[in-house]
Motif scaffolding. Structure first.
Motif, PDB file in Angstrom:
ATOM      1  N   ALA A 229       0.824  -1.206   0.000  1.00  6.16           N
ATOM      2  CA  ALA A 229       0.000   0.000   0.000  1.00  6.16           C
ATOM      3  C   ALA A 229       0.857   1.255   0.000  1.00  6.16           C
ATOM      4  O   ALA A 229       0.576   2.228  -0.720  1.00  6.16           O
ATOM      5  CB  ALA A 229      -0.937  -0.013   1.211  1.00  6.16           C
ATOM      6  N   ALA A 230       1.914   1.246   0.796  1.00  6.40           N
ATOM      7  CA  ALA A 230       2.790   2.423   0.901  1.00  6.40           C
ATOM      8  C   ALA A 230       3.526   2.691  -0.401  1.00  6.40           C
ATOM      9  O   ALA A 230       3.824   3.839  -0.734  1.00  6.40           O
ATOM     10  CB  ALA A 230       3.783   2.235   2.044  1.00  6.40           C
ATOM     11  N   LEU A 241      -2.047  -4.840  -5.233  1.00  7.43           N
ATOM     12  CA  LEU A 241      -3.103  -5.844  -5.187  1.00  7.43           C
ATOM     13  C   LEU A 241      -3.163  -6.517  -3.817  1.00  7.43           C
ATOM     14  O   LEU A 241      -2.128  -6.727  -3.163  1.00  7.43           O
ATOM     15  CB  LEU A 241      -2.843  -6.893  -6.267  1.00  7.43           C
ATOM     16  N   ILE A 242      -4.368  -6.844  -3.392  1.00 10.12           N
ATOM     17  CA  ILE A 242      -4.626  -7.636  -2.182  1.00 10.12           C
ATOM     18  C   ILE A 242      -3.984  -6.989  -0.962  1.00 10.12           C
ATOM     19  O   ILE A 242      -3.047  -7.519  -0.368  1.00 10.12           O
ATOM     20  CB  ILE A 242      -4.149  -9.087  -2.340  1.00 10.12           C
ATOM     21  N   ALA A 248      -6.401  -0.382   3.964  1.00 10.37           N
ATOM     22  CA  ALA A 248      -7.258   0.299   2.983  1.00 10.37           C
ATOM     23  C   ALA A 248      -7.929   1.488   3.656  1.00 10.37           C
ATOM     24  O   ALA A 248      -9.121   1.471   3.953  1.00 10.37           O
ATOM     25  CB  ALA A 248      -8.283  -0.677   2.424  1.00 10.37           C
ATOM     26  N   THR A 249      -7.154   2.530   3.877  1.00 11.74           N
ATOM     27  CA  THR A 249      -7.596   3.660   4.697  1.00 11.74           C
ATOM     28  C   THR A 249      -7.942   4.903   3.892  1.00 11.74           C
ATOM     29  O   THR A 249      -8.362   5.900   4.468  1.00 11.74           O
ATOM     30  CB  THR A 249      -6.488   4.016   5.714  1.00 11.74           C
ATOM     31  N   ASN A 250      -7.766   4.847   2.563  1.00  6.68           N
ATOM     32  CA  ASN A 250      -7.997   6.030   1.740  1.00  6.68           C
ATOM     33  C   ASN A 250      -9.106   5.735   0.733  1.00  6.68           C
ATOM     34  O   ASN A 250      -8.869   5.066  -0.281  1.00  6.68           O
ATOM     35  CB  ASN A 250      -6.709   6.432   1.015  1.00  6.68           C
ATOM     36  N   VAL A 481      -5.142   1.880  -6.002  1.00 12.27           N
ATOM     37  CA  VAL A 481      -4.815   2.333  -7.353  1.00 12.27           C
ATOM     38  C   VAL A 481      -4.363   3.788  -7.274  1.00 12.27           C
ATOM     39  O   VAL A 481      -5.096   4.658  -6.799  1.00 12.27           O
ATOM     40  CB  VAL A 481      -6.032   2.212  -8.298  1.00 12.27           C
ATOM     41  N   GLY A 482      -3.148   4.043  -7.752  1.00 14.09           N
ATOM     42  CA  GLY A 482      -2.576   5.373  -7.672  1.00 14.09           C
ATOM     43  C   GLY A 482      -3.179   6.348  -8.674  1.00 14.09           C
ATOM     44  O   GLY A 482      -3.896   5.952  -9.609  1.00 14.09           O
TER      45      GLY A 482
END
Length: 506
Positions: A229-230, A241-242, A248-250, A481-482
């Motif tokens: 995530a980072a 992914l996964i 999943a904070t954003n 997803v960025g």
């Protein structure tokens, strides 16, 4: 994990990227970087239903004859443009013209025959054939260079749906072992695979379909969800992914979606003490799976069968086992009094990174089993070694064993689950039951209400009478997803990441 720890993990990731030469996503014009939880064991097309392989291969390097539209479940053309049923066992498919594999080999009837022959190889177990096609033998006959007939060894009323999992690979590919150099008709070709570091795919000129916007894709892998995530936050990756629910904070970049996966522990029902149904019930009743939900995500739901609710054959009347440690102890005491060796060590075969929180989940379950008197020993493996314990012939067949498993049924019909997972001849089955076998065969050979009823009855017997699994959860996936990429995951993202569907921000 604190913000300071997250920053530290990200800094370490940046150092690793600098040392290994992995491209930083934000600096790669026309390119994307996708971070996965694990490195695939191969890129073998006939093994592409293993999600770690499929995410790289399917719809990127290789393509099927047909595929499912994830928005409505409709079967749509890919390398076959139309089809019709000739009789109960035979379908005719018209092939797309003007298509070539990335090595220049033409895609035609002979190529289709070669791709299906690849499924029947004896040097390895192709999971597409054994796990998804339910052991059905398919014979392909050339009618013309652009038309084939496919005949099944038993009636297959949903054959066009079944073919969505069969990847077309070039006849020039060596048929020896699990390939690390696949050749397909897709919009990308394998660039490089630096073992332990990354896999790159390059866009192909002359692809038969619409040219994708992304010119290059790099797949990397990191085992920790927080690190994945980072990496998106820091611009090291575009898609993670996964990731865990706790990461999943954003809501602007984190997407939750039902991923079609159901988790279980497969029970080897042939070996004591697991050959006693009371012990199998006790395994289920000893677990407070509602309390353990936060380990994998609060949005998951309890499972009582190995398919999600939108699947033909799902039985809505089944109920999960209730948490009842006292009842579990009573069953074990009763079995022990009858001579069942309930104190025997039970080995639990786990897989690193099979889903977020998998190791922590097994440890929590192990503690709950210990409280009721069960001796469960966890053995964790990487993906390649774990796969050895997935398919028959099983290693250590006489050892009482549980197998950590996650199964997706994205095709909407229970036939893609029942034969492989529960039939006496199923390659991934720990069950031998004549009545279940008959119900599966009845369902597979019919359509409509009769098919649905047979499959429901099979799931009811598996859950209520046989207790063939430790039933766990219907899962929910989270993907980050960025901002450089316009793409949202669907249920299909569990087993395939179609890079051609991604658009780059201006």
């Amino acid at each position: 994990m604190t913000f300071q720890h997250l920053r530290g993990a990200t800094a370490l990731g940046l150092i690793l990227f600098a040392l290994t030469g992995v491209p930083v996503a934000a600096q790669s014009t026309g390119a994307v970087t996708i971070v996965l939880p694990e490195e695939p064991p191969s890129l073998e097309p006939c093994d592409a239903k293993h999600s770690s392989i499929g995410r790289v291969v399917i719809r990127n390097i290789t393509e099927p004859l047909t595929r499912l539209d994830p928005s409505n479940g409709e079967v749509i053309p890919v390398l076959a443009t139309e089809w019709n049923q000739i009789d109960t066992d035979t379908w005719r498919f018209k092939l797309r013209e003007g298509v070539t594999f990335s090595d220049g080999t033409p895609f035609d009837a002979k190529a289709v025959i070669a791709a299906f022959t690849r499924l029947d190889r004896t040097d390895m177990v192709c999971n597409t054939k054994q796990q998804t096609l339910g052991g059905i033998d398919l014979t392909v006959t050339e009618i013309s260079p652009t038309e084939v007939e496919i005949t099944s060894s038993k009636p297959s009323p949903i054959l066009p749906t079944m073919l969505t999992v069969v990847q077309m690979s070039s006849p020039s590919m060596e048929v020896k072992g699990a390939s690390r150099a696949p050749i397909g008709t897709g919009p990308y070709a394998l660039g490089t695979w630096r073992a332990g570091q990354d896999i790159t795919l390059d866009r192909l000129d002359g692809y038969w379909g619409d040219a994708p916007q992304v010119a290059k894709a790099t797949f990397v892998w990191r085992s920790e969800s927080a690190v994945r995530a980072a990496m998106v936050d820091q611009g090291e990756a575009d898609v993670a992914l996964i990731i865990a629910a706790t990461d999943a904070t954003n809501p602007d970049i984190d997407f939750a979606y039902p991923n079609g996966e159901t988790t279980r522990l497969r029970i080897n029902t042939s070996t004591a003490p697991l050959n006693d149904v009371r012990v199998r019930k006790a395994l289920n009743m000893a677990l407070d799976l509602d309390a353990l939900k936060p380990i994998v995500g609060d949005e998951v739901t309890r499972a009582e069968q190995l398919v999600p609710p939108n699947t033909l054959g799902y039985d809505a009347d089944l109920r999960p086992f209730a948490y009842d440690p006292a009842g579990a102890k009573a069953l074990l005491e009763e079995a022990k009094a009858d001579g069942v060796p309930v104190d025997t060590q039970i080995d639990l075969i786990g897989r690193d990174g099979i889903y977020v929180g998998a190791a922590e989940m097994l440890q929590a379950m192990q503690a709950m089993w210990a409280e009721v008197g069960l001796n469960v020993n966890i053995r964790m493996f990487d993906t390649g070694n774990w796969l050895r314990y997935q398919n028959r012939p099983f290693p250590e067949p006489n050892v009482p064993m549980l197998g950590q498993d996650q199964h997706d049924n994205l095709l909407g019909d229970a036939s893609f689950t029942l034969f492989n997972k529960y039939d006496s001849d199923g390659v991934n089955s720990g069950l031998w039951d004549e009545e279940v076998d008959k119900l599966i065969a009845t369902g597979e050979n019919t359509t409509g209400a009769e098919r649905e009823t047979a499959f429901k009855q099979a799931f009811a017997r598996i859950h209520d009478d046989l207790v063939a699994d430790v039933f766990m959860y219907h899962m929910v996936g989270y993907t980050r997803v960025g901002p450089r990429v316009d793409w949202k995951p669907t249920i299909a993202a569990n087993s395939e990441i179609a890079i051609a569907d991604m658009k780059l921000a201006e």
